[in-house]
Design a protein around this motif. Structure first.
Motif: not given
Length: 483
Positions: A222-226
């Motif tokens: 679930g981590y994102s770069t945004y």
């Protein structure tokens, strides 16, 4: 208990983990950002810590026992979470406390995806990549990787595998040797990651975003770069690619292994757990879609349908990606999605939750008790497919569920004791113990505003969820430490 053997393997695993500092270090060199020294220092510090643990007991070769395996797994995930926080503490950006760094690191490694950070797109590229990488290594479990590539772990590999792999049935091996089993799982995991990255790249992501999001998609992290997660791209195509790979990753990886070996897909439809998994997502998705259309929350059919499908699969598989503020959806929908995360994905998948097979067994056992009230003398078997389930497995599932609910209630009360409201406390514990990530109320967007004590409670919940309660809980019992 062979403590010297435990120390030796913990040292080896820490040295292995230090290597994970090298990819973000290379990213830092490529993008010339400011996190080069923190990653270099972290690499040497973690490598040295592992070396200092390993050297005094390097000659110890005792066979691992089951209790040793449990202790190694719990120690390693705890130590690994703290070690993973080192580059975040040393970095000038983000400038966060050790508690926040440990929270971010452990959330990544347990594939929870709960974050304390804001302004993620403004962070150094190496830090953004590192967060995604943490989830990828945590997805299948770095200890399973260690069993696959470290023959020096020897005979005791099965003890580590049983303690680490998610799901209630942990004794079945895909291949005769446990090392080959772990390798097979990682080949499948790596292949899915490459396929997902290529699909994202073709759909319009940059290579950096495609690789990063493939890490957290296949790991169901679930981590994102945004900050805006997948919603940043505003692309239904990217969202549907994400849905496909989340569903695939939420299915038992043994199913994928048999599909590859037998060149057939028929066994997916024959598997009870897979059918329930797809059925639950379909039913919840239909309810969400119908409710959003009825209330007119998203306006047109197109927006409503793709947001409903995406959020149902994302929350239902415990990924936690978002395209919209689902916490503001009307009526019962936010709570319905959180409750779906409690079920989670299939056993031996990268998803969190209690696992579909446990949910099915709980329902079947409940139904059996109703039948027994009507027919006290009846011999009613609990079956999965055509096979009767061993009574010990059913007892274990009930024990797991009882411990899960009791610990959940205790942690909710602890969070409410810090001043959090009921909705925030309930959803925060639910989102961390199921390894989901986003909650409701104060923690709908991030966890930065809650107290340090609350964060440590939630870190404990993440570990409980990732190690499936008993692996961690068993260490707290006096019987475990008796000779």
């Amino acid at each position: 208990m062979h403590f010297s053997t435990v120390q030796r393997i913990l040292g080896l695993l820490l040295m292995l983990f230090s290597i994970t500092m090298l990819p973000p270090l290379l990213i830092s060199l490529l993008f010339r950002d400011a996190a080069l020294l923190p990653f270099a220092a972290s690499f040497f510090a973690i490598l040295l810590a592992g070396l200092l643990l390993w050297l005094p007991v390097r000659g110890d070769r005792h066979e691992l026992r089951t209790r040793d395996g449990f202790l190694i797994v719990v120690l390693f995930w705890t130590v690994l979470g703290l070690a993973g926080a080192v580059p975040l503490v040393l970095s000038e950006q983000p400038r966060i406390s050790f508690t926040d760094a440990a929270f971010e690191s452990l959330s990544g490694l347990t594939t929870t995806g709960a974050t304390v950070l804001t302004g993620i797109e403004a962070l150094p590229e190496s830090i953004r990549f590192y967060r995604q990488q943490l989830q990828w290594f945590g997805g299948m479990g770095i200890i399973v990787l260690a069993v696959a590539i470290l023959p020096m772990l020897g005979v005791g590999g099965m003890q580590l595998y049983r303690a680490e792999m998610p799901g209630p049935v942990k004794d079945s091996k895909l291949t005769p040797r446990i090392g080959e089993t772990a390798k097979a799982l990682w080949y499948i995991y790596l292949s899915l990651t490459v396929a997902c990255a290529l699909a994202y790249w073709v759909a319009g992501m940059s290579w950096f975003d495609a690789v990063g999001h493939s890490f957290s998609t296949v790991a169901i992290g679930g981590y994102s770069t945004y900050d805006a997660s997948i919603g940043h791209f505003n692309s239904p195509l990217i969202e549907m690619i994400c849905v496909v790979f989340l569903v695939i990753s939420g299915i038992n990886f043994a199913m994928h292994f048999f599909a590859w070996r037998r060149r057939s897909l028929s066994h997916y439809l024959k598997d009870t757990e897979v059918r329930w998994f797809i059925g639950i997502l379909f039913i919840v998705g239909s309810v969400v879609t119908a409710t959003l259309i009825t209330t007119g929350h998203h306006g047109g059919w197109g927006d409503t349908l793709h947001h409903a499908i995406f959020q149902t699969v994302s929350i239902g598989t415990t990924a936690g990606f978002t395209t919209t503020d689902f916490d503001s959806w009307p009526l019962y929908l936010p709570l319905l999605l959180i409750m779906t995360a409690f079920v989670g994905g299939c056993a031996a998948s990268t998803a969190g939750g209690i696992k579909v097979v446990r949910f099915v067994l709980l329902l079947k056992q409940g139904y059996r008790e109703v039948i027994r009230l009507i027919h006290p003398q009846a011999q009613v078997l609990v079956k999965l497919g055509q096979r009767a389930v061993d009574e010990r497995v059913i007892d274990a599932v009930w024990g797991f569920f009882a411990a899960y609910i009791a610990l959940f209630a205790l942690m909710v009360l602890l969070l409410m004791g810090t001043g959090l409201d009921q909705v925030t406390a309930f959803s925060a514990v639910a989102a961390t113990i199921t390894n989901l990530g986003p909650g409701l109320g104060v923690v709908a967007e991030n966890y930065g505003d809650i107290s340090s004590f609350a964060k440590w409670v939630l870190m404990f919940a993440m570990l409980l969820g990732r190690l499936e309660v008993f692996t961690l809980l068993v260490l707290l019992t006096p019987a475990f430490w008796r000779r």
